[in-house]
Design an enzyme around this catalytic site. Structure first.
Site, short mmCIF file in Angstrom:
data_model
loop_
_atom_site.label_atom_id
_atom_site.label_comp_id
_atom_site.label_asym_id
_atom_site.label_seq_id
_atom_site.Cartn_x
_atom_site.Cartn_y
_atom_site.Cartn_z
N LYS A 9 17.92 -8.43 69.14
CA LYS A 9 18.36 -7.92 70.47
C LYS A 9 19.08 -6.79 70.30
O LYS A 9 19.37 -6.34 69.52
CB LYS A 9 19.32 -9.01 71.22
CG LYS A 9 18.37 -10.69 71.35
CD LYS A 9 19.39 -11.45 71.85
CE LYS A 9 18.63 -12.72 72.31
NZ LYS A 9 19.74 -13.90 72.91
N PHE A 57 24.49 -16.59 84.38
CA PHE A 57 24.30 -15.39 83.41
C PHE A 57 23.17 -14.79 83.45
O PHE A 57 22.87 -13.79 82.68
CB PHE A 57 24.63 -15.79 81.96
CG PHE A 57 23.73 -17.03 81.62
CD1 PHE A 57 22.52 -16.72 80.92
CD2 PHE A 57 24.02 -18.34 81.65
CE1 PHE A 57 21.66 -17.58 80.45
CE2 PHE A 57 23.07 -19.29 81.12
CZ PHE A 57 21.92 -18.97 80.45
N ARG A 85 15.25 -21.63 64.46
CA ARG A 85 16.47 -22.07 65.22
C ARG A 85 17.64 -22.48 64.44
O ARG A 85 18.83 -21.93 64.65
CB ARG A 85 16.17 -23.26 66.42
CG ARG A 85 15.02 -22.93 67.03
CD ARG A 85 15.66 -21.95 68.34
NE ARG A 85 16.80 -22.64 68.94
CZ ARG A 85 17.33 -22.08 70.16
NH1 ARG A 85 16.38 -21.08 70.94
NH2 ARG A 85 18.31 -22.47 70.70
N THR A 91 23.75 -21.06 70.22
CA THR A 91 23.87 -19.96 71.07
C THR A 91 25.05 -19.40 70.98
O THR A 91 25.42 -18.16 71.27
CB THR A 91 23.45 -20.47 72.39
OG1 THR A 91 22.17 -21.23 72.47
CG2 THR A 91 23.36 -19.21 73.42
N HIS A 115 17.08 -13.60 69.27
CA HIS A 115 16.45 -14.99 69.92
C HIS A 115 15.46 -15.78 69.06
O HIS A 115 14.88 -15.02 68.18
CB HIS A 115 15.40 -14.33 71.04
CG HIS A 115 14.49 -15.28 71.72
ND1 HIS A 115 14.85 -15.88 72.78
CD2 HIS A 115 13.15 -15.48 71.50
CE1 HIS A 115 13.95 -16.79 73.10
NE2 HIS A 115 12.93 -16.31 72.20
#
Ligand code: IDP
Ligand code: MG
Length: 138
Positions: A9, A57, A85, A91, A115
C-alpha cells in the site's frame, strides 16, 4: 497451487519498505507470478473496496489507497490465501502477531502496509482488478 493478491500500500512505498516486505514474502516461500507499480484512481480504489462502502472508514480508505503508488503482486503457493493472511497479521497492528509484516511495519489500523485477499474466490476477483490475462502468463 493457489494464488492470492497482495498489495504493498502507499505507506509501504512512502516508507521505502518495498524490499523489506518483498523479502519477508519470498522468505515465506511465495512465488511472485506478476508485479507492477501503479497509482490507483479514486474510482478504482472505490471499486476495489466496494464491500466496505457502508463502513465509516470507506472514504478515508479510498483517499489513502489513491494517495500514492501501490505495488499489486500476484503470489502463488499451496494454501496461498490463508498463509499470506497469516504472514501479514491482523488488520489492527497492535493485535498482529510478533514477526508479522503488519506488526513489524504498520502504523495503525488504516496505514497497515499491505493487503491480502481473504478467500480464494475474492483472490480471483482481486487479481483480475489489477492484472490482465497477458500479465498473468509465465
Ligand atoms: P484487511 O485488510 O485486514 O482484510 P479489512 O477489514 O478488509 O481488513 O479492511 C480493509 C482495509 O481498510 C484495512 O486493511 C485498512 O487499511 C482499512 N481499515 C479497516 N478497518 C479500519 C478502521 O477501523 N479504521 C481505519 N481503516 C480501516
Ligand atoms: Mg479485507
Amino acid at each position: 497451487m493457489e494464488r492470492t493478491l497482495a498489495i504493498l500500500k502507499p505507506d509501504c512505498i512512502k516508507k521505502n519498505l518495498i524490499a523489506k516486505v518483498l523479502d519477508k514474502i519470498i522468505e515465506a516461500d511465495f512465488k511472485i507470478v506478476s508485479i507492477k507499480m501503479i497509482k490507483l484512481s479514486k474510482e478504482s480504489a472505490r471499486g476495489f473496496y466496494e464491500v466496505h462502502k457502508e463502513r465509516s472508514f470507506y472514504n478515508d480508505l479510498v483517499e489513502y489507497m489513491s494517495s500514492g503508488f501501490c505495488v499489486p503482486i500476484v503470489l502463488e503457493k499451496e494454501n496461498a490465501v490463508a498463509d499470506f493472511r497469516k504472514l501479514i497479521g491482523a488488520t489492527d497492528p497492535t493485535k498482529a502477531e510478533e514477526g508479522t509484516i503488519r506488526k513489524l511495519y504498520a502504523k495503525d489500523m488504516q496505514e497497515n502496509i499491505v493487503h491480502g485477499s481473504d478467500s480464494v474466490e475474492n483472490a480471483i476477483i482481486e487479481i483480475n482488478h489489477f492484472f490482465s490475462r497477458n500479465e498473468l502468463l509465465g
